[in-house]
Design an enzyme around this catalytic site. Structure first.
Site, short mmCIF file in Angstrom:
data_model
loop_
_atom_site.label_atom_id
_atom_site.label_comp_id
_atom_site.label_asym_id
_atom_site.label_seq_id
_atom_site.Cartn_x
_atom_site.Cartn_y
_atom_site.Cartn_z
N ILE A 1 0.83 -1.22 0.00
CA ILE A 1 0.00 0.00 0.00
C ILE A 1 0.86 1.27 0.00
N GLU B 1 0.58 -3.55 9.89
CA GLU B 1 1.30 -4.38 10.86
C GLU B 1 0.40 -4.36 12.08
N THR C 1 4.10 1.23 7.24
CA THR C 1 2.87 0.63 6.67
C THR C 1 1.62 1.33 7.20
N THR D 1 -8.81 0.57 15.48
CA THR D 1 -8.83 -0.32 16.64
C THR D 1 -9.18 0.44 17.92
N ASP D 2 -9.70 -0.29 18.91
CA ASP D 2 -9.98 0.34 20.20
C ASP D 2 -8.69 0.75 20.93
N GLU D 3 -7.54 0.20 20.47
CA GLU D 3 -6.28 0.50 21.18
C GLU D 3 -5.88 1.97 21.06
N TYR E 1 2.44 0.25 18.07
CA TYR E 1 1.33 -0.18 17.19
C TYR E 1 0.17 0.79 17.30
N ALA F 1 0.08 3.75 18.54
CA ALA F 1 0.45 5.11 18.12
C ALA F 1 0.35 5.23 16.60
N LYS G 1 -1.57 3.42 14.59
CA LYS G 1 -2.98 3.36 14.18
C LYS G 1 -3.67 4.71 14.48
N VAL H 1 1.60 -16.83 29.65
CA VAL H 1 0.64 -15.80 30.08
C VAL H 1 1.45 -14.61 30.59
N TYR H 2 1.19 -13.44 30.00
CA TYR H 2 1.96 -12.24 30.37
C TYR H 2 1.51 -11.72 31.74
N ASN I 1 -7.51 -12.45 30.36
CA ASN I 1 -6.74 -13.39 29.54
C ASN I 1 -6.69 -14.78 30.15
N GLY J 1 4.45 -1.66 28.85
CA GLY J 1 3.34 -0.74 28.52
C GLY J 1 2.02 -1.45 28.31
P1 NAD Z 1 -3.10 -9.36 10.10
O1 NAD Z 1 -1.75 -9.06 10.61
O2 NAD Z 1 -3.66 -10.74 10.26
O3 NAD Z 1 -3.20 -9.00 8.55
C1 NAD Z 1 -2.62 -7.86 8.00
C2 NAD Z 1 -2.54 -8.05 6.49
O4 NAD Z 1 -2.00 -6.86 5.93
C3 NAD Z 1 -1.63 -9.21 6.06
O5 NAD Z 1 -2.26 -9.99 5.08
C4 NAD Z 1 -0.40 -8.50 5.50
O6 NAD Z 1 0.25 -9.24 4.49
C5 NAD Z 1 -1.00 -7.22 4.97
N1 NAD Z 1 -0.03 -6.12 4.89
C6 NAD Z 1 0.87 -5.74 5.83
N2 NAD Z 1 1.61 -4.72 5.37
C7 NAD Z 1 1.15 -4.42 4.12
C8 NAD Z 1 1.49 -3.46 3.15
N3 NAD Z 1 2.48 -2.56 3.37
N4 NAD Z 1 0.81 -3.44 2.00
C9 NAD Z 1 -0.19 -4.33 1.76
N5 NAD Z 1 -0.54 -5.28 2.64
C10 NAD Z 1 0.12 -5.33 3.81
O7 NAD Z 1 -4.06 -8.29 10.79
P2 NAD Z 1 -5.58 -8.40 11.25
O8 NAD Z 1 -5.63 -8.90 12.62
O9 NAD Z 1 -6.35 -9.08 10.18
O10 NAD Z 1 -5.97 -6.86 11.29
C11 NAD Z 1 -6.47 -6.19 10.12
C12 NAD Z 1 -6.76 -4.75 10.46
O11 NAD Z 1 -7.72 -4.69 11.51
C13 NAD Z 1 -5.54 -3.99 10.96
O12 NAD Z 1 -5.60 -2.70 10.41
C14 NAD Z 1 -5.71 -3.95 12.47
O13 NAD Z 1 -5.12 -2.80 13.01
C15 NAD Z 1 -7.22 -3.91 12.59
N6 NAD Z 1 -7.79 -4.49 13.81
C16 NAD Z 1 -7.44 -5.75 14.22
C17 NAD Z 1 -8.06 -6.30 15.35
C18 NAD Z 1 -7.73 -7.70 15.83
O14 NAD Z 1 -8.20 -8.09 16.89
N7 NAD Z 1 -6.96 -8.49 15.09
C19 NAD Z 1 -9.01 -5.55 16.05
C20 NAD Z 1 -9.33 -4.26 15.62
C21 NAD Z 1 -8.72 -3.74 14.49
O1 DAU Z 2 -7.94 -4.47 20.70
C1 DAU Z 2 -7.75 -4.66 19.34
C2 DAU Z 2 -6.35 -5.18 19.10
O2 DAU Z 2 -6.34 -6.54 19.52
C3 DAU Z 2 -5.92 -5.07 17.64
O3 DAU Z 2 -5.86 -3.72 17.29
C4 DAU Z 2 -4.56 -5.75 17.41
O4 DAU Z 2 -4.23 -5.73 16.04
C5 DAU Z 2 -4.66 -7.18 17.90
O5 DAU Z 2 -3.40 -7.81 17.77
C6 DAU Z 2 -5.13 -7.23 19.34
O6 DAU Z 2 -4.12 -6.70 20.24
P1 DAU Z 2 -3.80 -7.39 21.65
O7 DAU Z 2 -2.46 -6.98 22.07
O8 DAU Z 2 -4.92 -7.20 22.60
O9 DAU Z 2 -3.82 -8.95 21.17
P2 DAU Z 2 -2.90 -10.19 21.53
O10 DAU Z 2 -3.59 -11.40 20.99
O11 DAU Z 2 -1.48 -9.97 21.15
O12 DAU Z 2 -2.97 -10.23 23.11
C7 DAU Z 2 -4.22 -10.36 23.79
C8 DAU Z 2 -3.92 -10.31 25.28
O13 DAU Z 2 -3.24 -11.51 25.65
C9 DAU Z 2 -3.01 -9.18 25.69
O14 DAU Z 2 -3.40 -8.70 26.97
C10 DAU Z 2 -1.62 -9.82 25.78
C11 DAU Z 2 -1.94 -11.23 26.21
N1 DAU Z 2 -1.02 -12.28 25.73
C12 DAU Z 2 -0.78 -12.35 24.39
C13 DAU Z 2 0.05 -13.32 23.89
C14 DAU Z 2 0.34 -13.39 22.41
C15 DAU Z 2 -0.47 -13.18 26.63
O15 DAU Z 2 -0.72 -13.13 27.84
N2 DAU Z 2 0.36 -14.15 26.12
C16 DAU Z 2 0.67 -14.24 24.79
O16 DAU Z 2 1.46 -15.13 24.40
#
Ligand code: NAD
Ligand code: DAU
Length: 354
Positions: A60, A84, A100, A139-141, A164, A166, A168, A220-221, A263, A289
């Site tokens: 992109i 990312e 990205t 994202t809610d983050e 991350y 920051a 978004k 578990v963190y 968690n 953090g």
């Molecule tokens: P993901 O990491 O599974 O997928 C990201 C995709 O983007 C991948 O297919 C990757 O190849 C592609 N990508 C990365 N850099 C790129 C670039 N420079 N150009 C084109 N493609 C690129 O992520 P996800 O969990 O599916 O999240 C998707 C979106 O939703 C993100 O924007 C994330 O911030 C947002 N989001 C995720 C969650 C969650 O819980 N996973 C919640 C709320 C919002």
């Molecule tokens: O809230 C939306 C966000 O949720 C999205 O914007 C992000 O893209 C997505 O990755 C997710 O972020 P989190 O940091 O909340 O997700 P993650 O699955 O990495 O972690 C969920 C919780 O679990 C978090 O409190 C950290 C904890 N954790 C995570 C991992 C990977 C552990 O305790 N152990 C682990 O190994």
């Protein structure tokens, strides 16, 4: 018929969205994905030969490519998932998140502004073609962390804590600025934590399922008492679809299903469902953090747009665990790196179209 540019459509949520939209509408989807470590063409299996889906491998941030795609396909809608997305990776490698998530978003906004403007050469023109819309998947983050009480509303001040979040947040501010300054028709959606099929096993739920199945320790963190607000990915997709059709231009919509869980509760539920021992739990050093609690107030999207989630957490998590059990080959290809060979095979053959 709409023609939608879906970015990041080979990742977790993007691929679910592509399947969802193809099943619910007769729209053309052009799926632009760089296939980073998180992009997996196996998430799109079953779509081979579907005339409404075109896959393009690309970045992109590549202005020339994005502009060429706008000219070729004449998109009326952009849904930007590409990012990312893993907080832990943003702590070790923040720079790629800046590139990205911020720069990539700005490239898409600029291309949309130019292509949709009624007078592309007039920098002050605020008139756009009828029916166009740019939707930023955020994202809610961006709101930071909550204490024991309260919920995030769309007016909660932005207070991101990780590189991350920051990145978004910065992207959201660019989207806002393109709307305020140039009048670009935009929406921003801010969703809570998703779970469901095709999630990369670096994230909590698929990681714990996979480790449990392999009899590996479950990291578990900290004290495991951090709270996330979980939503099934299919409900996230239906919410985005709703915003695309009914969302008021310029508005932000929070998306969540009122499913707050600590968690450790999730980890214990996975252990129990898979019939394993809690001895697998290993408390490890906390994430720097680490946000303590997230919770989404979904009043705006439910009352103004009539969206509501379908899944209860109990049904969604049971189906999700079963999905990973039924797709051990998918998981194995990722953990062995085989999914990237699949890409070589598929992409080598299919070039830009899958
Ligand atoms: P993901 O990491 O599974 O997928 C990201 C995709 O983007 C991948 O297919 C990757 O190849 C592609 N990508 C990365 N850099 C790129 C670039 N420079 N150009 C084109 N493609 C690129 O992520 P996800 O969990 O599916 O999240 C998707 C979106 O939703 C993100 O924007 C994330 O911030 C947002 N989001 C995720 C969650 C969650 O819980 N996973 C919640 C709320 C919002
Ligand atoms: O809230 C939306 C966000 O949720 C999205 O914007 C992000 O893209 C997505 O990755 C997710 O972020 P989190 O940091 O909340 O997700 P993650 O699955 O990495 O972690 C969920 C919780 O679990 C978090 O409190 C950290 C904890 N954790 C995570 C991992 C990977 C552990 O305790 N152990 C682990 O190994």
């Amino acid at each position: 018929m709409r023609t939608i540019l879906v970015t990041g459509g080979a990742g977790f949520i993007g691929s679910n969205f592509v399947h969802y939209m193809l099943a619910h509408h007769n729209y053309k989807l052009v799926n632009l994905d760089a296939l980073t470590y998180a992009g997996n063409l196996e998430n799109l299996s079953g779509l081979e030969g579907n005339p409404n889906h075109v896959f393009i491998k690309g970045d992109i941030c590549d202005e020339g490519l994005v502009s060429k795609l706008f000219a070729e396909y004449d998109f009326d809608t952009v849904v930007n998932f590409a990012a990312e997305s893993h907080v832990d990776r943003s702590i070790t490698h923040p720079e790629i998140f800046l590139n990205t998530n911020v720069r990539g978003t700005q490239v898409l906004l600029e291309a949309a502004k130019r292509h949709w403007s009624e007078e592309p050469d007039n920098k002050h023109c605020r008139d756009y073609c009828e029916g166009v819309r740019y939707l930023q998947v955020s994202t809610d983050e961006v709101y930071g962390a909550l204490g024991k009480t309260g919920m995030f509303t769309e007016t909660t001040p932005l207070s991101p804590n990780s590189p991350y979040s920051a990145s978004k947040t910065s992207a959201d501010l660019f989207v806002r600025a393109y709307h305020e300054t140039f009048g670009l028709p935009v929406n921003i959606t801010r969703c809570s934590n998703n779970y469901g099929p095709y999630q990369f096993p670096e994230k909590l739920i698929p990681l714990m399922i996979n480790n449990c199945n392999c009899g590996k320790a479950l990291p578990v963190y900290g004290d495991g008492m951090q709270i996330r607000d979980w939503l099934h990915v299919a409900d996230h997709c239906s919410a985005i679809d709703t915003v695309l059709h009914k969302g008021k231009i310029g508005e932000i919509y929070n998306i969540g299903g009122n499913n707050e869980k600590a968690n450790i509760e999730i980890v214990k539920l996975i252990i129990k469902t898979l019939g394993k021992s809690e001895d697998l739990i290993s408390y490890v050093q906390d994430r720097p953090g680490h946000d303590r609690r997230y919770a989404i107030d979904n009043t705006k999207i439910t009352t103004e747009l009539g969206w509501k989630p379908i899944y209860t957490f109990e049904q969604g998590i049971t189906e999700t665990i079963q999905w990973y059990l039924n797709h051990r080959d998918w998981m194995e290809h990722i953990t062995t790196g085989g999914y990237q060979n699949y890409y070589q095979e598929m992409y080598g053959r299919a070039k830009t179209s899958l």
